[in-house]
Each structure stands twice: as C-alpha cells, then as structure tokens.
Design a protein around this motif. Structure first.
Motif, PDB file in Angstrom:
ATOM      1  N   TRP A 260       0.839  -1.207   0.000  1.00 27.22           N
ATOM      2  CA  TRP A 260       0.000   0.000   0.000  1.00 27.22           C
ATOM      3  C   TRP A 260       0.873   1.256   0.000  1.00 27.22           C
ATOM      4  CZ3 TRP A 260      -5.528   0.457   0.635  1.00 27.22           C
ATOM      5  CH2 TRP A 260      -6.199  -0.774   0.586  1.00 27.22           C
ATOM      6  N   LYS A 261       0.367   2.291  -0.659  1.00 27.55           N
ATOM      7  CA  LYS A 261       1.016   3.600  -0.641  1.00 27.55           C
ATOM      8  C   LYS A 261       0.222   4.496   0.306  1.00 27.55           C
ATOM      9  CE  LYS A 261       3.222   2.931  -5.078  1.00 27.55           C
ATOM     10  NZ  LYS A 261       3.373   3.299  -6.508  1.00 27.55           N
ATOM     11  N   ILE A 262       0.908   4.946   1.355  1.00 29.86           N
ATOM     12  CA  ILE A 262       0.259   5.647   2.470  1.00 29.86           C
ATOM     13  C   ILE A 262       0.690   7.111   2.452  1.00 29.86           C
ATOM     14  CG2 ILE A 262      -0.070   5.679   4.963  1.00 29.86           C
ATOM     15  CD1 ILE A 262       1.132   2.726   4.855  1.00 29.86           C
ATOM     16  N   PHE A 263      -0.256   8.002   2.314  1.00 32.08           N
ATOM     17  CA  PHE A 263       0.034   9.437   2.304  1.00 32.08           C
ATOM     18  C   PHE A 263      -0.367  10.022   3.655  1.00 32.08           C
ATOM     19  CE2 PHE A 263      -0.406   8.155  -2.057  1.00 32.08           C
ATOM     20  CZ  PHE A 263       0.536   8.900  -2.750  1.00 32.08           C
ATOM     21  N   GLU A 264       0.618  10.484   4.425  1.00 31.38           N
ATOM     22  CA  GLU A 264       0.353  11.102   5.724  1.00 31.38           C
ATOM     23  C   GLU A 264       0.252  12.608   5.501  1.00 31.38           C
ATOM     24  OE1 GLU A 264      -0.793  12.262   8.878  1.00 31.38           O
ATOM     25  OE2 GLU A 264       1.160  13.210   8.561  1.00 31.38           O
ATOM     26  N   VAL A 265      -0.978  13.113   5.515  1.00 31.55           N
ATOM     27  CA  VAL A 265      -1.221  14.506   5.150  1.00 31.55           C
ATOM     28  C   VAL A 265      -1.659  15.339   6.352  1.00 31.55           C
ATOM     29  CG1 VAL A 265      -2.326  15.981   3.391  1.00 31.55           C
ATOM     30  CG2 VAL A 265      -1.985  13.567   2.917  1.00 31.55           C
ATOM     31  N   SER A 266      -1.956  14.683   7.476  1.00 28.18           N
ATOM     32  CA  SER A 266      -2.484  15.427   8.621  1.00 28.18           C
ATOM     33  C   SER A 266      -1.460  16.373   9.220  1.00 28.18           C
ATOM     34  CB  SER A 266      -2.969  14.448   9.698  1.00 28.18           C
ATOM     35  OG  SER A 266      -1.876  13.844  10.367  1.00 28.18           O
ATOM     36  N   GLY A 267      -0.182  16.041   9.081  1.00 31.33           N
ATOM     37  CA  GLY A 267       0.840  16.871   9.711  1.00 31.33           C
ATOM     38  C   GLY A 267       0.738  16.828  11.222  1.00 31.33           C
ATOM     39  N   SER A 268       0.340  15.686  11.763  1.00 23.73           N
ATOM     40  CA  SER A 268       0.209  15.543  13.217  1.00 23.73           C
ATOM     41  C   SER A 268       1.003  14.328  13.681  1.00 23.73           C
ATOM     42  CB  SER A 268      -1.269  15.357  13.603  1.00 23.73           C
ATOM     43  OG  SER A 268      -1.754  14.107  13.140  1.00 23.73           O
ATOM     44  N   LYS A 269       1.409  14.356  14.938  1.00 18.04           N
ATOM     45  CA  LYS A 269       2.131  13.213  15.498  1.00 18.04           C
ATOM     46  C   LYS A 269       1.277  11.954  15.480  1.00 18.04           C
ATOM     47  CE  LYS A 269       4.795  11.614  19.488  1.00 18.04           C
ATOM     48  NZ  LYS A 269       5.327  11.959  20.834  1.00 18.04           N
ATOM     49  N   PRO A 270      -0.003  12.004  15.905  1.00 15.11           N
ATOM     50  CA  PRO A 270      -0.839  10.795  15.830  1.00 15.11           C
ATOM     51  C   PRO A 270      -0.972  10.266  14.409  1.00 15.11           C
ATOM     52  CG  PRO A 270      -1.850  12.405  17.276  1.00 15.11           C
ATOM     53  CD  PRO A 270      -0.713  13.101  16.599  1.00 15.11           C
ATOM     54  N   GLY A 271      -1.100  11.169  13.439  1.00 11.20           N
ATOM     55  CA  GLY A 271      -1.211  10.743  12.048  1.00 11.20           C
ATOM     56  C   GLY A 271       0.044  10.038  11.569  1.00 11.20           C
ATOM     57  N   GLN A 272       1.203  10.567  11.955  1.00 14.73           N
ATOM     58  CA  GLN A 272       2.466   9.944  11.549  1.00 14.73           C
ATOM     59  C   GLN A 272       2.652   8.597  12.226  1.00 14.73           C
ATOM     60  OE1 GLN A 272       5.448  12.949  12.269  1.00 14.73           O
ATOM     61  NE2 GLN A 272       4.864  14.145  10.479  1.00 14.73           N
ATOM     62  N   GLU A 273       2.223   8.491  13.480  1.00 14.35           N
ATOM     63  CA  GLU A 273       2.323   7.213  14.183  1.00 14.35           C
ATOM     64  C   GLU A 273       1.423   6.160  13.538  1.00 14.35           C
ATOM     65  OE1 GLU A 273       3.525   8.731  18.687  1.00 14.35           O
ATOM     66  OE2 GLU A 273       1.410   8.603  18.116  1.00 14.35           O
ATOM     67  N   ILE A 274       0.249   6.571  13.102  1.00  7.94           N
ATOM     68  CA  ILE A 274      -0.643   5.651  12.392  1.00  7.94           C
ATOM     69  C   ILE A 274      -0.011   5.219  11.074  1.00  7.94           C
ATOM     70  CG2 ILE A 274      -2.842   5.512  11.134  1.00  7.94           C
ATOM     71  CD1 ILE A 274      -4.037   7.294  13.368  1.00  7.94           C
ATOM     72  N   GLY A 275       0.578   6.164  10.357  1.00  6.26           N
ATOM     73  CA  GLY A 275       1.222   5.847   9.086  1.00  6.26           C
ATOM     74  C   GLY A 275       2.331   4.826   9.251  1.00  6.26           C
ATOM     75  N   LEU A 276       3.132   4.983  10.290  1.00  6.05           N
ATOM     76  CA  LEU A 276       4.225   4.044  10.541  1.00  6.05           C
ATOM     77  C   LEU A 276       3.693   2.667  10.928  1.00  6.05           C
ATOM     78  CD1 LEU A 276       6.574   6.465  12.499  1.00  6.05           C
ATOM     79  CD2 LEU A 276       7.079   5.399  10.293  1.00  6.05           C
ATOM     80  N   SER A 277       2.584   2.646  11.669  1.00 11.70           N
ATOM     81  CA  SER A 277       1.988   1.378  12.058  1.00 11.70           C
ATOM     82  C   SER A 277       1.418   0.637  10.846  1.00 11.70           C
ATOM     83  CB  SER A 277       0.882   1.615  13.091  1.00 11.70           C
ATOM     84  OG  SER A 277       0.246   0.407  13.460  1.00 11.70           O
ATOM     85  N   LEU A 278       0.884   1.389   9.892  1.00 11.28           N
ATOM     86  CA  LEU A 278       0.279   0.796   8.698  1.00 11.28           C
ATOM     87  C   LEU A 278       1.311   0.339   7.674  1.00 11.28           C
ATOM     88  CD1 LEU A 278      -2.631   3.346   8.183  1.00 11.28           C
ATOM     89  CD2 LEU A 278      -2.922   0.912   8.699  1.00 11.28           C
ATOM     90  N   LEU A 279       2.507   0.886   7.744  1.00 12.37           N
ATOM     91  CA  LEU A 279       3.534   0.566   6.752  1.00 12.37           C
ATOM     92  C   LEU A 279       3.943  -0.901   6.861  1.00 12.37           C
ATOM     93  CD1 LEU A 279       5.418   1.656   4.530  1.00 12.37           C
ATOM     94  CD2 LEU A 279       7.055   2.247   6.337  1.00 12.37           C
ATOM     95  N   GLY A 280       3.693  -1.645   5.782  1.00 15.54           N
ATOM     96  CA  GLY A 280       3.986  -3.067   5.791  1.00 15.54           C
ATOM     97  C   GLY A 280       4.895  -3.466   4.654  1.00 15.54           C
ATOM     98  N   PHE A 281       4.889  -4.743   4.322  1.00 15.05           N
ATOM     99  CA  PHE A 281       5.780  -5.279   3.302  1.00 15.05           C
ATOM    100  C   PHE A 281       5.616  -4.531   1.973  1.00 15.05           C
ATOM    101  CE2 PHE A 281       5.263  -8.807   6.297  1.00 15.05           C
ATOM    102  CZ  PHE A 281       6.591  -9.137   6.514  1.00 15.05           C
ATOM    103  N   THR A 282       6.747  -4.091   1.416  1.00 23.02           N
ATOM    104  CA  THR A 282       6.871  -3.402   0.117  1.00 23.02           C
ATOM    105  C   THR A 282       6.005  -2.143   0.028  1.00 23.02           C
ATOM    106  OG1 THR A 282       5.139  -4.661  -1.065  1.00 23.02           O
ATOM    107  CG2 THR A 282       7.393  -5.591  -1.027  1.00 23.02           C
ATOM    108  N   GLY A 283       5.637  -1.596   1.181  1.00 22.81           N
ATOM    109  CA  GLY A 283       4.820  -0.393   1.188  1.00 22.81           C
ATOM    110  C   GLY A 283       5.642   0.878   1.107  1.00 22.81           C
ATOM    111  N   LYS A 284       4.947   1.985   0.914  1.00 17.91           N
ATOM    112  CA  LYS A 284       5.582   3.293   0.911  1.00 17.91           C
ATOM    113  C   LYS A 284       4.771   4.235   1.801  1.00 17.91           C
ATOM    114  CE  LYS A 284       7.581   3.207  -3.770  1.00 17.91           C
ATOM    115  NZ  LYS A 284       7.636   3.924  -5.087  1.00 17.91           N
ATOM    116  N   LEU A 285       5.473   4.974   2.651  1.00 15.34           N
ATOM    117  CA  LEU A 285       4.867   6.013   3.475  1.00 15.34           C
ATOM    118  C   LEU A 285       5.388   7.352   2.987  1.00 15.34           C
ATOM    119  CD1 LEU A 285       3.254   7.114   5.893  1.00 15.34           C
ATOM    120  CD2 LEU A 285       5.242   6.603   7.343  1.00 15.34           C
ATOM    121  N   ILE A 286       4.486   8.200   2.500  1.00 16.96           N
ATOM    122  CA  ILE A 286       4.875   9.501   1.956  1.00 16.96           C
ATOM    123  C   ILE A 286       4.456  10.568   2.956  1.00 16.96           C
ATOM    124  CG2 ILE A 286       4.626  11.101   0.035  1.00 16.96           C
ATOM    125  CD1 ILE A 286       3.738   7.450  -0.432  1.00 16.96           C
ATOM    126  N   ILE A 287       5.425  11.324   3.466  1.00 21.16           N
ATOM    127  CA  ILE A 287       5.169  12.353   4.468  1.00 21.16           C
ATOM    128  C   ILE A 287       4.891  13.672   3.757  1.00 21.16           C
ATOM    129  CG2 ILE A 287       6.056  13.560   6.489  1.00 21.16           C
ATOM    130  CD1 ILE A 287       5.588  10.574   6.930  1.00 21.16           C
TER     131      ILE A 287
END
Length: 369
Positions: A260-287
């Motif tokens: 999955w490609k995860i776009f963290e757009v909230s600009g918040s600490k909780p949002g970034q923590e959720i993004g990191l938790s969701l990041l799995g195999f071969t995924g991308k987290l875009i800040i």
C-alpha cells in the motif's frame, strides 16, 4: 488601460508570536494594514494584481508557532495566490495567472537533476521574497514559472488560488510515490485542507482502492463522494487499533495488506504514528504534512519490510497546468472546498483557524482595501 498602482496595500506581519531571543520578552503577534513600495521591475518580472490568497497552515506556523521565515518581519505572509498581470514582462500583461508557491532558481544542481521543487535557492512569497506576500493588493514576482489560467468558465479566479499549494502539493506527493493505476492507497488526514485534494487526486490518477482516515465523522462520510472507497475514524484509537481496522477491511474485501502507498497529510504526530503502524511489506509512506514533534520508530523494520519512507516538498512548477486542468475539467472538485472572505478579516480568520484547527473548506482572502 491597466491601472498600475503607485503603492501596494497589504496586511503585514509586524511581529510574530514568540520570545525575543535577546531580551526574553514574550512577543504578541501583530498583523496590521499598511502600504509598501511597488519596486522597479527587473527584466523577467511582473506585477500581479491579486484576486485571492489562500490561508495555509504554513502561514499560521510563521505567525503563531515560531517557525522562522527566511526574510525577517515585518513582511507580508501568503503564498497561495491567483491574480492578473498588470505590469512588467509584456508577454504576460493582461493574463490571469496562478503564482507558484515556490519558484526554483533553475541554475543549481538540484534544479538541473530534476529536483527543482526542493531547490535550496527557491523563492517563496510570504517567506523569502523580501517583504512581499499574497495578503496584499499586488505582488511582484518572476514570470518564468507563472501558470496561465485559460478557459476557467464560471470558476472564480480567486478560488483557483488553492491550486498554488493545497491542490498541487498532493500531485507532487503522488509523483514522488510513483503512483500507478491500480495501486492501493491510504490517505491519513483525508478531510483537511490538503488531504481532501490528496484523496481526490490519487483516485483521479487511477488508484484502485482508497482508504481515508481522519477524526471527523461527518467529513469522513462526505469523503466517500470524493475518492474514498472505505473510511476509518481514528478518533481516540491507537495506531494498533487503526491498523486492525485496516486489516479487517482487507480480509473482508479480499484485498492484500502489503504494497500500500500511504500518504500522511495530517501533519500531526498521531497521524504519523498511524502511518508508521500501517507501513507493511513493500509499502511506501509519503510524508506530506509537517509538524515539529518527534516520532519513535524501529528503522530496521524498513529493511525487513523492504519498505520506504519518503518526504515530499512543495511542487515542481511544471505540474501546475496539469492540476489546473484536473480542476477545470471536473476530475477534482475545488468549488465545494473553498470559502472566500474579505482580506480585511485576516486577523479574525487566522485566530479562528488557529483555535479550531483545519476548516472544512480552504479559506481564500480576497483584497478589499
């Protein structure tokens, strides 16, 4: 005949909130109406009569949160600008334009290697262009990267100001993610000023499945009409709980939970923590969003997952016409996500957004000097 002003009327940030580094004095932020000179235009420069300027959280960061500007106050904030060229480069006089929020130098190594969106010498209205910014009657800018507005139909020129940042930043993020038709996408902060465009644009660019995550139930329901296939309300939930709901969606629909490609757009600490938790195999987290908080993460998980975390800044000016066409052709909706107010309400508007958080609609201030 075009009326070329003798002076620029403006709402200037005289003092930001914060502390005087020399005396320790606590400073109260101040924005006041004043006039500033119209500079002599150099070759390749124009004077733009401003139609509208969007209020971005970056502006609030400069005013309330001690985020430093390149040019020191007093200066005028505002970088999300649309208007009409009234003087300067003859090729542009009389044309309606969107001014890029960040204009590259085009001479440095970053610019020459295709990373001009992060040019270290870029010029940004309301930050690094001297005293000049968008909360004004006019602004002098280079003409090199202007985006001409053509055939806008019934869409007010003022509303197109949001393309300068809120709508084009998500497109840059999608390009950084190498988004492809058929990709599965998560947008965290999908109902905010930038997130609502991120949601629409990934879907318009061909994303197969899009999950929107946010904390406002009413707005989340609306997001189902603007690109989201599924929604998760993260209010009061831990990153582990949100990840559990994501996996439930995957199981119930037959979707894979990797890549999955995860776009963290909230600009918040909780949002970034959720993004990191969701990041799995071969995924991308875009800040995409910004905050100053520190987030703890076991970076070795990137190796184990063969995953990526990618930062994205602003937008390459060449993407502006593409996003404008997406808006004017109806592939993304901006009309339902813009609220216009007179620029004389700037102090009250800043205070409202600062205390209530992200409004449902991007507020665009229209000069009424």
């Amino acid at each position: 005949m075009v009326d070329i002003p003798k002076e620029i009327k403006t709402w200037q940030m005289v003092t930001p909130y914060g502390k005087n580094g020399k005396t320790g004095e606590i400073l109260t932020g101040k924005i006041e109406k004043t006039t500033i000179p119209v500079p002599d235009l150099k070759e390749g420069e124009v004077l733009v009569e401003i139609a509208g300027c969007g209020v971005c959280h970056t502006d609030l960061g400069f005013f309330y949160d001690s985020v430093p500007t390149v040019n020191k106050p007093p200066l005028t904030l505002g970088h999300e600008i649309s208007g009409k060229v009234v003087s300067g480069d003859s090729k542009w006089v009389g044309k309606e334009v969107i001014i890029p929020a960040a204009m590259p130098c085009w001479n440095c190594a970053l610019c020459k290697t295709g990373r001009g969106n992060r040019c270290l010498a870029q010029k940004m209205p309301g930050n690094s262009m001297g005293i000049y910014g968008g909360f004004s009657s006019h602004i002098p800018v280079p003409s090199t990267d202007l985006c001409e507005v053509k055939e806008r139909g019934k869409t007010p020129l003022s509303c197109l100001a949001v393309i300068a940042d809120a709508a084009v930043t998500p497109y840059q993020a999608a390009k950084r993610a190498n988004l492809q038709p058929g990709d599965n996408v998560i947008v965290i902060g999908c109902t905010g000023g930038v997130g609502q465009y991120q949601l629409q644009e990934v879907k318009a660019l061909g994303a197969k499945t899009v999950i929107g995550i946010d904390i406002n139930s009413e707005r989340l329901q609306k997001s189902l009409n603007y690109g989201a296939d599924f929604i998760i309300n993260s209010m009061g939930k831990s990153p582990k709980e949100v990840t559990g709901e994501f996996k439930d969606i995957c199981r119930s629909t037959g979707l894979v939970s990797y890549g999955w490609k995860i776009f963290e757009v909230s600009g918040s600490k909780p949002g970034q923590e959720i993004g990191l938790s969701l990041l799995g195999f071969t995924g991308k987290l875009i800040i995409v969003g910004f905050n100053t908080a520190k987030v703890e993460y076991s970076i070795s998980r990137l190796m184990a997952f063969d995953a990526e975390i990618i930062g994205t800044w602003g937008s390459f000016p060449g993407y502006y016409p593409i996003v404008m066409d997406m808006a004017l052709s109806g592939r993304i909706n901006i009309d339902n996500f813009v609220e216009t107010r007179p620029m004389s309400s700037i102090v009250e508007t800043f205070d409202e957004i600062h205390h209530t958080g992200s409004p449902e609609k991007r507020i665009v201030l229209i000069p009424d000097f």
